[in-house]
Enzyme design. Sequence first.
Site, short mmCIF file in Angstrom:
data_model
loop_
_atom_site.label_atom_id
_atom_site.label_comp_id
_atom_site.label_asym_id
_atom_site.label_seq_id
_atom_site.Cartn_x
_atom_site.Cartn_y
_atom_site.Cartn_z
N ASN B 33 -5.91 6.02 2.57
CA ASN B 33 -7.23 6.63 2.23
C ASN B 33 -7.37 7.62 2.21
OD1 ASN B 33 -8.62 3.21 2.41
ND2 ASN B 33 -7.93 3.32 3.36
N THR B 34 -8.57 8.72 1.50
CA THR B 34 -8.31 10.19 2.24
C THR B 34 -8.45 10.57 3.55
OG1 THR B 34 -10.42 9.36 0.04
CG2 THR B 34 -10.41 12.11 1.04
N GLN B 35 -7.72 11.36 3.39
CA GLN B 35 -7.11 11.65 4.51
C GLN B 35 -7.76 13.10 5.16
OE1 GLN B 35 -6.09 9.58 6.84
NE2 GLN B 35 -5.63 8.48 6.10
#
Lengths: 279, 265, 248
Positions: B33-35
């Site tokens: 996922n977006t980090q």
Amino acid sequence: MTSVGTGYDLSNSVFSPDGRNFQVEYAAKAVENGATSVGLLCEDGVVLAVEKLVASKLLVKASPQNKGSGANTKIQTVGRHIGCACSGLVPDGRHLVNRAREESQQFKQLYKRDIPPVALADRMGQYVQAHTLYNSVRPFGVAAIFGGVDPETAEPHLYMLEPSGVYWGYRGAATGKGRQSAKAELEKLISSRDDNSPITTLEAVKELARIIYIAHEDNKEKEFEVEISWCSREHTQGKHTLVQGTMLEEALEYAKSKTSNAQDDSDDSDADSDDAMQD
Amino acid sequence: MNHDPYSWGRPSDETYGQYSDAIAHAPSFPKMNTQQPIVTGTSVISMKYNNGVIIAADHLGSYGSLLRFTDIERLFPVGKNTVVGISGDISDMQHIEALLEELETENNYDNSHADDEESLQPSYVFEYLATVMYQRRSKMNPLWNALIVAGVEDSKPFLKYVNLLGVTYSSPTLATGFGAHLAVPLLRRVVDRESDVEKTDMQTATDTILQAMKVLYYRDARSSRKFSMAIIDNDQGLVFNKELEVENMKWNFAKDIKGYGTQKV
Amino acid sequence: MKSCSGKTVPPPPLPLEHPSAMSQPIEHQFNPYSDNGGTILGIAGEDFAVLAGDTRHTTDYSINSRSESKVFDVGDGIVISANGFAADSTALVKRFRNSLKWYHFNENEKRLSLSAAARNIQHLLYGKRFFPYYVHTIIAGLDEEGKGAVYSFDPVGSYEREQCRAGGAAASLIMPFLDNQVNFKNQYVPGTGEKRPITYLSVEEVVKLVRDSFTSATERHIHVGDGLEILIVTKDGVRREYHELKRD
């Protein structure tokens, strides 16, 4: 009906020996008995109109308070720029439009552009055709007229989709019970114009109101209302919008005056228009 | 030998342990996922005045310290009296933009009152966005943005904030990111409490926002000179200016700065 | 480096895990929580209860808003506040409101008792035991006998009825003061060595205590201030009081 009792009419996915799919033909019958829908391709957009048969006096009526269309609107919108008018089984039409909205949303998600009316007609054609292939489903009991302005090209488009899944592009389309007289009127209207004086949406709103009145003549005993929508480059910024308020009132006024004139004309033995109405 | 057809072609349990579908069909990479944000937009600033709200954001999309895209619009009108300002990750912003378009399209379906009684109001748009933001953070897959929803509802100014955590708050002056540190104190000099809103007219508010945009351009290294400003006024409706530039900057002090550049002291 | 004997000794080697000794990738993960400051306080009296909260909303050293309410009258004479991570607080209160609405639908508009509300909130919190709502929750109202009641919860739903409770950023500053002033802890009857007997306080006394608690917390805690909102529940309904706090 020669097909009845032969067994070939009981299911989709079975041809009769002479190569017909009876279920599809029965679906087309449902359309032929439905309320009339018409669409006209204009210079600057498209106009759709439907005849709304008032099934019960208890139904909410069209009035200026409820914006001329009442709570029982028949013409629906797909995306912002395409309108859909259906003849036949109303719930089938509702489902078809729901599917069209999904297709339009999916197209926009993928291409960040409003779906062109052709692409929508094609996708809906595939969907409707798929319902003629399997014995677990029945075909759609509707013919749908899709019309809209493609925002990318600013070109107006008009398509009619039938229960078999076939669709064609039209200059003027009519379906439902009053289609014969409506088609005749559309032909007259289109042939009366040449490239120098193409018909505009503003005129078409009035003319389609008139055509719905004429198409209703064979069905006179039933009460009815007219619903009109349009999609014009200039007047609605390409958005599909219902015709409401004074504009609708004027169109209906025009329709009433013209149809009563037509009757007067026939009294004065104007045979031409009389014939046209009867075939 | 196990003769059960089910186990044909499978690794033997004795050697590899019990067969696990999760392992056999495991993807080559773990789900990610977006980090962190990639291309980003800097602050959005906004304030209320006695007859509406003003919101502004510049046109820059930064890729780290690289000024990557210079013509990105980060203010999005929704309906007639709402503007959403978005800072943070630009791809997530474009996803939100698509969501807002869908919201508007669907509100229009089968609704003959979509342009008046049942038109989308700022509070509806905000509630929708706040729900999306909180749901995404709860899935540990956030939309990496801070948003400000500005508008006029029931003739009163509306201003509210939500970010990638789903944290929401409202105040007569709001700013995201760097603007929360640099611009908010400047805006609060004019409007500090709700009662100050009444005393502030559109001109004063506009001047204050322009001033704050100038200070941000001076001091925020990831800001651009070009910016957009939207005014949602109770009487005039939406006034959207996309062609603004920071003006009347004073750089005469610069020649006196010694010791940082290449010049000999 | 000189040792005690005056000889020069080399510095000890850096441990292997020291960043400068070995460059290793730093694990980085999205943190779904934040602390939005603020503090809340509930006190029960004989026939009333109050629940108060400041209106400052913060992240780190920024004041996001000076006027963000966090104590809510949800109906049925119940007031609620969840202090800590503001997004979870909003979500919890929203879910409780919804739960209350469905209770009315299903139970023919029956009034939800405070004890039932408390048990319900326990379920909302414990339902997210492994991804908790990062909040300290307090509800206040009247019990079945019309006596003032305050219930307080930890983030995962363990709860208790109490006479008073402070929650949030300045809880540790306010709570000992409350122990002394509400439950008369460490107070003795002069000359006798006996504990001062516990008596109920009046609404006026309680509101004074609340205001003093918050002005003092504002002085000593940077995440507390701006405004004080007090909701007072009596048999006649819920009343709201607002007082300014220092904005520095």
